[in-house]
Write a protein that holds these residues in place. Structure first.
Motif, PDB file in Angstrom:
ATOM      1  N   LEU A 149      20.432  15.555  31.886  1.00 34.09           N
ATOM      2  CA  LEU A 149      20.817  15.655  30.471  1.00 34.09           C
ATOM      3  C   LEU A 149      22.069  14.835  30.181  1.00 34.09           C
ATOM      4  O   LEU A 149      22.162  14.183  29.134  1.00 34.09           O
ATOM      5  CB  LEU A 149      21.028  17.117  30.080  1.00 34.09           C
ATOM      6  CG  LEU A 149      19.754  17.968  29.987  1.00 34.09           C
ATOM      7  CD1 LEU A 149      20.119  19.415  29.712  1.00 34.09           C
ATOM      8  CD2 LEU A 149      18.825  17.437  28.918  1.00 34.09           C
ATOM      9  N   LEU A 150      23.028  14.866  31.098  1.00 31.81           N
ATOM     10  CA  LEU A 150      24.225  14.041  30.913  1.00 31.81           C
ATOM     11  C   LEU A 150      23.872  12.559  30.923  1.00 31.81           C
ATOM     12  O   LEU A 150      24.407  11.773  30.137  1.00 31.81           O
ATOM     13  CB  LEU A 150      25.248  14.347  32.003  1.00 31.81           C
ATOM     14  CG  LEU A 150      25.995  15.667  31.861  1.00 31.81           C
ATOM     15  CD1 LEU A 150      26.871  15.908  33.074  1.00 31.81           C
ATOM     16  CD2 LEU A 150      26.835  15.666  30.606  1.00 31.81           C
ATOM     17  N   TRP A 151      22.959  12.156  31.826  1.00 29.38           N
ATOM     18  CA  TRP A 151      22.530  10.767  31.890  1.00 29.38           C
ATOM     19  C   TRP A 151      21.860  10.347  30.577  1.00 29.38           C
ATOM     20  O   TRP A 151      22.117   9.257  30.064  1.00 29.38           O
ATOM     21  CB  TRP A 151      21.557  10.577  33.053  1.00 29.38           C
ATOM     22  CG  TRP A 151      21.195   9.151  33.277  1.00 29.38           C
ATOM     23  CD1 TRP A 151      21.859   8.244  34.025  1.00 29.38           C
ATOM     24  CD2 TRP A 151      20.076   8.459  32.702  1.00 29.38           C
ATOM     25  NE1 TRP A 151      21.230   7.033  33.970  1.00 29.38           N
ATOM     26  CE2 TRP A 151      20.131   7.130  33.170  1.00 29.38           C
ATOM     27  CE3 TRP A 151      19.031   8.836  31.865  1.00 29.38           C
ATOM     28  CZ2 TRP A 151      19.189   6.180  32.815  1.00 29.38           C
ATOM     29  CZ3 TRP A 151      18.093   7.888  31.501  1.00 29.38           C
ATOM     30  CH2 TRP A 151      18.170   6.575  31.981  1.00 29.38           C
ATOM     31  N   VAL A 152      21.020  11.204  30.010  1.00 34.63           N
ATOM     32  CA  VAL A 152      20.347  10.893  28.743  1.00 34.63           C
ATOM     33  C   VAL A 152      21.365  10.769  27.611  1.00 34.63           C
ATOM     34  O   VAL A 152      21.283   9.859  26.779  1.00 34.63           O
ATOM     35  CB  VAL A 152      19.280  11.968  28.420  1.00 34.63           C
ATOM     36  CG1 VAL A 152      18.742  11.810  27.007  1.00 34.63           C
ATOM     37  CG2 VAL A 152      18.150  11.900  29.435  1.00 34.63           C
ATOM     38  N   ILE A 153      22.351  11.656  27.586  1.00 37.07           N
ATOM     39  CA  ILE A 153      23.374  11.598  26.539  1.00 37.07           C
ATOM     40  C   ILE A 153      24.177  10.304  26.654  1.00 37.07           C
ATOM     41  O   ILE A 153      24.425   9.613  25.657  1.00 37.07           O
ATOM     42  CB  ILE A 153      24.287  12.837  26.613  1.00 37.07           C
ATOM     43  CG1 ILE A 153      23.513  14.087  26.182  1.00 37.07           C
ATOM     44  CG2 ILE A 153      25.526  12.658  25.748  1.00 37.07           C
ATOM     45  CD1 ILE A 153      24.252  15.380  26.444  1.00 37.07           C
ATOM     46  N   VAL A 154      24.581   9.946  27.876  1.00 35.98           N
ATOM     47  CA  VAL A 154      25.339   8.714  28.077  1.00 35.98           C
ATOM     48  C   VAL A 154      24.490   7.504  27.694  1.00 35.98           C
ATOM     49  O   VAL A 154      24.967   6.561  27.055  1.00 35.98           O
ATOM     50  CB  VAL A 154      25.831   8.622  29.535  1.00 35.98           C
ATOM     51  CG1 VAL A 154      26.356   7.237  29.853  1.00 35.98           C
ATOM     52  CG2 VAL A 154      26.909   9.660  29.780  1.00 35.98           C
ATOM     53  N   LEU A 185      22.056   7.360  25.488  1.00 33.35           N
ATOM     54  CA  LEU A 185      21.904   7.304  24.031  1.00 33.35           C
ATOM     55  C   LEU A 185      23.183   6.863  23.330  1.00 33.35           C
ATOM     56  O   LEU A 185      23.137   6.236  22.277  1.00 33.35           O
ATOM     57  CB  LEU A 185      21.439   8.662  23.494  1.00 33.35           C
ATOM     58  CG  LEU A 185      20.011   9.049  23.858  1.00 33.35           C
ATOM     59  CD1 LEU A 185      19.722  10.464  23.377  1.00 33.35           C
ATOM     60  CD2 LEU A 185      19.013   8.068  23.266  1.00 33.35           C
ATOM     61  N   LEU A 186      24.334   7.182  23.919  1.00 31.63           N
ATOM     62  CA  LEU A 186      25.598   6.813  23.283  1.00 31.63           C
ATOM     63  C   LEU A 186      26.047   5.396  23.637  1.00 31.63           C
ATOM     64  O   LEU A 186      26.704   4.738  22.834  1.00 31.63           O
ATOM     65  CB  LEU A 186      26.696   7.804  23.687  1.00 31.63           C
ATOM     66  CG  LEU A 186      26.557   9.213  23.127  1.00 31.63           C
ATOM     67  CD1 LEU A 186      27.662  10.092  23.672  1.00 31.63           C
ATOM     68  CD2 LEU A 186      26.562   9.220  21.616  1.00 31.63           C
TER      69      LEU A 186
END
Length: 65
Positions: free
Chosen positions: A5-10, A12-13
């Motif tokens: 989830l952290l990888w996906v957030i990073v 996307l940002l």
């Protein structure tokens, strides 16, 4: 799971920031070009002044560095 989830957030940002940097880099480079040219010219002027100031010492036999 949290790592993913952290990888996906990073992901996307950060991709918009990377695209923005790719688009803005040439514009910033062109805007800063006159300052680089001015710096080269001022360096030449200071080298000329240094040569003029040290000319008497060189004529009298001083050794250059």
């Amino acid at each position: 799971m949290i790592g993913f989830l952290l990888w996906v957030i990073v992901f996307l940002l950060c991709w918009p920031l990377a695209l923005l940097a790719l688009l803005l880099y040439p514009i910033v480079w062109i805007l800063l070009l006159p300052f680089r040219i001015l710096g080269i010219a001022l360096d030449g002027v200071f080298e000329l002044l240094r040569a003029i100031v040290f000319l008497p010492a060189r004529i009298l036999g001083g050794k250059p560095r």
